[in-house]
Motif scaffolding. Structure first.
Motif, PDB file in Angstrom:
ATOM      1  N   LEU A   1      -7.210   3.925  -2.414  1.00 18.16           N
ATOM      2  CA  LEU A   1      -6.278   4.208  -3.466  1.00 18.16           C
ATOM      3  C   LEU A   1      -6.833   4.643  -4.891  1.00 18.16           C
TER       4      LEU A   1
ATOM      5  N   SER B   1      -5.257   5.134   4.065  1.00 19.16           N
ATOM      6  CA  SER B   1      -5.037   3.765   3.581  1.00 19.16           C
ATOM      7  C   SER B   1      -4.082   2.898   4.214  1.00 19.16           C
TER       8      SER B   1
ATOM      9  N   THR C   1       0.906  -1.113  -0.127  1.00 15.12           N
ATOM     10  CA  THR C   1      -0.066  -0.108  -0.099  1.00 15.12           C
ATOM     11  C   THR C   1       0.914   1.208   0.023  1.00 15.12           C
TER      12      THR C   1
END
Length: 470
Positions: free
Chosen positions: A339, A247, A86
């Motif tokens: 994202l 995130s 991520t």
């Protein structure tokens, strides 16, 4: 007293990342002005190296080291892998955005790596002090990242709010931990569990400490009613920083909840279950209803995050392996959606144009911006992508919400039939409830973004033709 040497191999990923952060800082000091991309390349190399080391050192059994303050197990390895991927994706998405705003420097990448190190420590913590150290390393890095754009008044204001409210939440968490220590006499998570199961403790003191711990965790999750920081920080911070905050830290927050509530205070499930029910319901209602009135897309997505954290808590409330795995899967899907959403916002942003207002997505206003920048993007395709995402957010079409909802049974019906599947009557009630709660999120796009008049060619002024009388 026998001193057992720690097993450093369990912490090789953290040690390697710490060394690489120092390398990034030194490289930025040496070549930052002439070759700013060096820090970016080193940051990506550090994350890739962490992936390889974590994979190479992973073991199937649970291993405790550093006097029981650090744990390495399957959940820790999986969450760390997700964090690496991520953060790497965030850096790739943010490269053009931060370069156009003068933020492409070693400071940004070193802070991102320091925050990643804090997430890793939180995920592998097996002691209250280790949990808190990882949490503060992550939090302090996030405060600095929000304020990194020094010429922005909104970013500075958001950083101050984030810091003040974060310090308050840390105080709640520390006070709760001190109450647990006073009741159990230990800060080790395993020993706390043994002390609670033993029963020779003051239950009232533990409950008071648990209340403050849940309050601190709720702030870090941005769950209502401790969500006040999220809309202001999302709106004021640069979009690249918002993408980072929204995130990867969610994986660490999930690990924090699992270590502290499930593993450490699992014997008090009847106490924290009721607290999480209130937080989950409030988060889903406030997040979805407040999002309707927003005109800033980042602020609206902040309320969306609040709502999603409510759904994630539903799995924790289930208090079984099915519920925990469902919450973990929900966090994964949420991070993927985050994202894509903020990545699209950064893709459409230009220097002097942030593409964060809902009116910016009005076709009459937005098309000239795209055409002028010569991006080659077609607005109908963008609209189709966002419409698809909005449809996936519908409760009846989201598999991850179905998994989470299957872990709760608030109406007293049998949770499972003989085949092991959720009772149809209960599933119908759950579907209706989730639709009523989450339904307003989708019409926000339709009302403010897509319910626009069709784009037509502008009218051309033609000179009036004088009439002739025959």
């Amino acid at each position: 007293m026998i001193c057992v040497p720690p097993d450093f191999a369990r912490a090789y990923p953290e040690i390697f990342l710490l060394v690489m952060v120092c390398v990034v800082l030194l490289a930025d000091l040496a070549w930052g002005e002439k070759r700013p991309y060096v820090a970016y390349v080193l940051a990506q190399f550090a994350l890739f190296g962490c992936v390889l080391i974590t994979f190479a050192t992973s073991v199937p059994e649970v291993v405790h080291t550093f006097s029981g303050m650090f744990v390495d197990d399957a959940m820790a390895d999986i969450l760390k892998m997700l964090v690496y991927v991520t953060v790497s994706t965030v850096l790739v998405y943010s490269r053009t955005y931060i370069a156009a705003r003068g933020m492409f420097s070693g400071e940004f990448f070193s802070l991102a790596l320091f925050a990643t190190l804090g997430m890793m420590v939180m995920i592998s913590a097996s002691h209250f002090l280790t949990l808190y150290l990882g949490l503060e390393l992550l939090s302090l890095s996030q405060y600095a990242m929000v304020a990194l754009r020094r010429d922005s008044v909104m970013a500075t204001e958001a950083a101050i709010k984030f810091f003040v409210l974060g310090a308050l939440a840390s105080g709640f968490l520390l006070y709760g931990m001190s109450m647990v220590y006073g009741a159990t006499g230990t800060l080790d998570i395993t020993r706390v569990t043994e002390a609670i199961q033993g029963g020779a403790i003051n239950h009232a003191v533990l409950v008071v400490g648990l209340v403050f711990i849940v309050a601190g965790i709720s702030f870090k999750l941005s769950a209502a009613p401790f969500h006040m920081w999220a809309p202001d920080v999302y709106e004021g911070a640069p979009t690249a920083v918002v993408l980072f905050i929204g995130s990867a830290p969610k994986f660490a927050a999930f690990g924090f909840v699992m270590r502290l509530l499930v593993e450490g205070m699992g014997a008090m499930v009847a106490d924290w279950q009721g607290m999480l029910i209130i937080l989950a319901v409030m988060s889903m209602m406030i997040g979805n209803l407040a999002a309707i009135a927003q005109t800033n897309i980042k602020r609206m997505l902040a309320y969306s995050t609040i709502s999603h954290m409510g759904f994630m808590l539903l799995g924790i409330i289930g208090a079984d392996e099915n519920g925990y795995s469902s919450s973990m899967f929900y966090i994964l899907v949420y991070v993927l959606m985050t994202l894509g959403t903020f990545g699209m916002i950064m893709l459409l942003s230009r220097e002097g144009f942030e593409a964060e207002k809902l009116d910016d997505f009005n076709r009459k206003i937005f098309v000239p911006q795209i055409d002028g920048a010569k991006t080659g993007l077609e607005l109908p395709g963008i609209v189709d992508e966002v419409l698809t995402m909005a449809e996936l957010m519908d409760a009846n079409k989201s598999a991850h919400r179905v998994f989470v909802c299957q872990t709760i049974n608030p109406w007293g019906y049998p949770a499972k039939d003989r085949s092991g599947r959720l009772d149809l009557v209960e599933e119908a009630h759950l579907g209706r409830l989730m639709t009523k709660i989450s339904g307003p999120a989708v019409p926000v796009f339709e009302r403010f973004v897509f319910s626009r008049p069709a784009l037509t060619a502008p009218a051309v002024d033609t000179p009036a033709t004088p009439s002739t009388n025959n």
